[in-house]
Design a protein around this motif. Structure first.
Motif, short mmCIF file in Angstrom:
data_model
loop_
_atom_site.label_atom_id
_atom_site.label_comp_id
_atom_site.label_asym_id
_atom_site.label_seq_id
_atom_site.Cartn_x
_atom_site.Cartn_y
_atom_site.Cartn_z
N LEU A 176 10.96 16.09 -4.39
CA LEU A 176 11.22 16.81 -5.75
C LEU A 176 12.50 16.67 -6.34
O LEU A 176 13.55 16.63 -5.55
N ARG A 177 12.47 16.28 -7.72
CA ARG A 177 13.76 16.00 -8.21
C ARG A 177 13.44 16.99 -9.58
O ARG A 177 12.58 17.04 -10.24
N GLU A 178 14.53 17.71 -9.75
CA GLU A 178 14.66 18.87 -10.86
C GLU A 178 15.68 18.68 -12.00
O GLU A 178 16.79 18.49 -11.54
N ILE A 179 15.26 18.75 -13.25
CA ILE A 179 16.24 18.53 -14.26
C ILE A 179 15.99 19.87 -15.15
O ILE A 179 14.92 20.21 -15.52
N ARG A 180 16.91 20.74 -14.88
CA ARG A 180 16.76 22.10 -15.65
C ARG A 180 17.67 22.36 -17.07
O ARG A 180 18.34 21.25 -17.13
N SER A 181 17.75 23.64 -17.50
CA SER A 181 18.52 23.76 -18.66
C SER A 181 20.04 23.22 -18.43
O SER A 181 20.57 22.39 -19.41
N ALA A 182 20.72 23.59 -17.44
CA ALA A 182 21.99 23.13 -17.16
C ALA A 182 22.18 21.53 -17.24
O ALA A 182 23.27 21.04 -18.01
N GLY A 183 21.01 20.78 -16.85
CA GLY A 183 21.36 19.31 -16.91
C GLY A 183 20.89 18.99 -18.11
O GLY A 183 21.06 17.58 -18.51
N LEU A 184 20.04 19.46 -18.90
CA LEU A 184 19.56 19.01 -20.19
C LEU A 184 20.71 19.19 -21.31
O LEU A 184 20.60 18.77 -22.16
N ARG A 185 21.45 20.41 -20.92
CA ARG A 185 22.55 20.39 -22.21
C ARG A 185 23.34 19.16 -22.32
O ARG A 185 23.84 18.56 -21.50
N PHE A 186 23.77 18.81 -23.48
CA PHE A 186 24.59 17.55 -23.71
C PHE A 186 26.07 18.19 -23.47
O PHE A 186 26.59 19.14 -23.65
N THR A 187 26.45 17.09 -22.87
CA THR A 187 28.16 17.07 -22.44
C THR A 187 28.77 16.93 -23.91
O THR A 187 28.36 16.38 -24.86
N THR A 188 30.04 16.95 -23.81
CA THR A 188 30.91 16.76 -25.08
C THR A 188 30.88 15.71 -25.39
O THR A 188 30.81 15.15 -26.62
N ASP A 189 30.86 14.54 -24.80
CA ASP A 189 30.76 12.91 -24.86
C ASP A 189 29.31 12.88 -25.51
O ASP A 189 29.20 12.07 -26.54
N GLU A 190 28.17 13.47 -25.06
CA GLU A 190 26.93 13.10 -25.51
C GLU A 190 26.91 13.93 -26.93
O GLU A 190 26.28 13.29 -27.89
N VAL A 191 27.60 15.18 -27.05
CA VAL A 191 27.56 15.99 -28.51
C VAL A 191 28.14 14.86 -29.50
O VAL A 191 27.60 14.52 -30.74
N ALA A 192 29.43 14.14 -29.23
CA ALA A 192 30.14 13.23 -30.01
C ALA A 192 29.07 12.04 -30.46
O ALA A 192 29.04 11.55 -31.54
N GLU A 193 28.36 11.38 -29.55
CA GLU A 193 27.58 10.36 -29.69
C GLU A 193 26.42 10.68 -30.55
O GLU A 193 26.17 10.00 -31.51
N TYR A 194 25.84 11.86 -30.16
CA TYR A 194 24.66 12.15 -31.05
C TYR A 194 25.20 12.25 -32.79
O TYR A 194 24.49 11.92 -33.60
N LEU A 195 26.20 13.24 -32.82
CA LEU A 195 26.44 13.51 -34.17
C LEU A 195 26.93 12.28 -35.02
O LEU A 195 26.79 12.02 -36.20
N ALA A 196 27.71 11.21 -34.24
CA ALA A 196 28.09 9.72 -34.76
C ALA A 196 26.50 9.16 -35.29
O ALA A 196 26.62 8.58 -36.08
N SER A 197 25.78 9.01 -34.18
CA SER A 197 24.36 8.44 -34.48
C SER A 197 23.57 9.21 -35.64
O SER A 197 23.19 8.20 -36.60
N ALA A 198 23.58 10.42 -35.63
CA ALA A 198 22.73 11.08 -36.63
C ALA A 198 23.37 11.18 -37.85
O ALA A 198 22.56 11.13 -38.87
N SER A 199 24.60 11.17 -38.03
CA SER A 199 25.25 11.50 -39.27
C SER A 199 26.48 10.78 -39.62
O SER A 199 27.07 10.81 -40.92
N GLY A 200 26.77 9.95 -38.56
CA GLY A 200 28.21 9.26 -38.65
C GLY A 200 29.38 10.09 -38.82
O GLY A 200 30.51 9.79 -39.08
#
Length: 230
Positions: A176-200
């Motif tokens: 069994l491998r588990e990915i739960r809410s804590a793992g699904l949350r975006f890190t700060t780097d992932e937040v930056a990548e998403y905002l740059a990709s979605a809206s520049g």
């Protein structure tokens, strides 16, 4: 046989402004058989993550999105049989007969396990929105599938609540491998990548940290924030 909806056997489309999440891919990379449980509240990008992982690894997979009408174990079995047939390229050995009594979940799954054993190595079977079904017959069927899952096949269960399956036993066996809410949350780097990709949008380190904290890494909140930017 009931009329089956093709849309329930297709994964959700990937958005162009998606974020690659190698830290989560690596968590799953060496799993060749067993169960992956992706569990968390709505809006955490569970289904998108699974599609991205499968695409990233080029894994052969079949998808089945459940809804509240799939509590009939016979209908569930028909959908599951078609999904497995999409993996193996052959029609399932499971067929319904009009007026037939509710099939025994274990007998039904035994047929489907034999079919699933013909899937290519590394194949993945995904059950999405598993929380939608409260049927004990369906739960029993999936528990039996878990216990008899063929080698080199991975079962992915995407849900908002833990399913009534032998999770502790699977975990103890290393299956069994588990990915739960804590793992699904975006890190700060992932937040930056998403905002740059979605809206520049490019934020200062301070503002980026603030957005990450206020959104709690919740992808839906980030999407709403991105949509509000010209």
């Amino acid at each position: 046989m009931a009329r089956l909806l093709d849309t329930k056997l297709q994964p959700p489309p990937l958005r162009e402004e998606r974020v690659h999440r190698p830290r989560l891919y690596e968590h799953l990379a060496d799993l060749t058989t067993g169960v992956v449980l992706v569990s968390g509240p709505p809006g955490y990008g569970k289904s998108t993550l699974v599609v991205e992982w499968l695409t990233h690894q080029s894994r052969p997979f079949a998808w089945f999105s459940l809804d509240r009408f799939d509590g009939d174990v016979g209908l569930f079995g028909e959908y599951l049989g078609v999904a497995i047939g999409n993996l193996t390229g052959k029609n399932s050995g499971l067929m319904s007969v009009p007026g037939e009594q509710t099939p025994d979940p274990r007998s039904m799954i035994a047929v489907l396990v034999d079919d699933l054993a013909r899937a290519p190595r590394g194949a993945v079977l995904v059950l999405d929105d598993f929380h939608e079904v409260g049927s004990s017959d369906v739960h029993d069927a999936v528990a039996y599938l878990v216990d008899n899952l063929p080698n080199d096949v991975t079962l992915v269960i995407i849900t908002r609540a833990d399913p009534p399956l032998p999770l502790s036993r699977l975990k103890g066996r290393g299956r069994l491998r588990e990915i739960r809410s804590a793992g699904l949350r975006f890190t700060t780097d992932e937040v930056a990548e998403y905002l740059a990709s979605a809206s520049g949008m490019e934020l200062s380190a301070h503002d980026l940290q603030l957005v990450a904290e206020r959104s709690d890494g919740w992808i839906l909140a980030l999407q709403l924030a991105g949509l509000g930017v010209d």
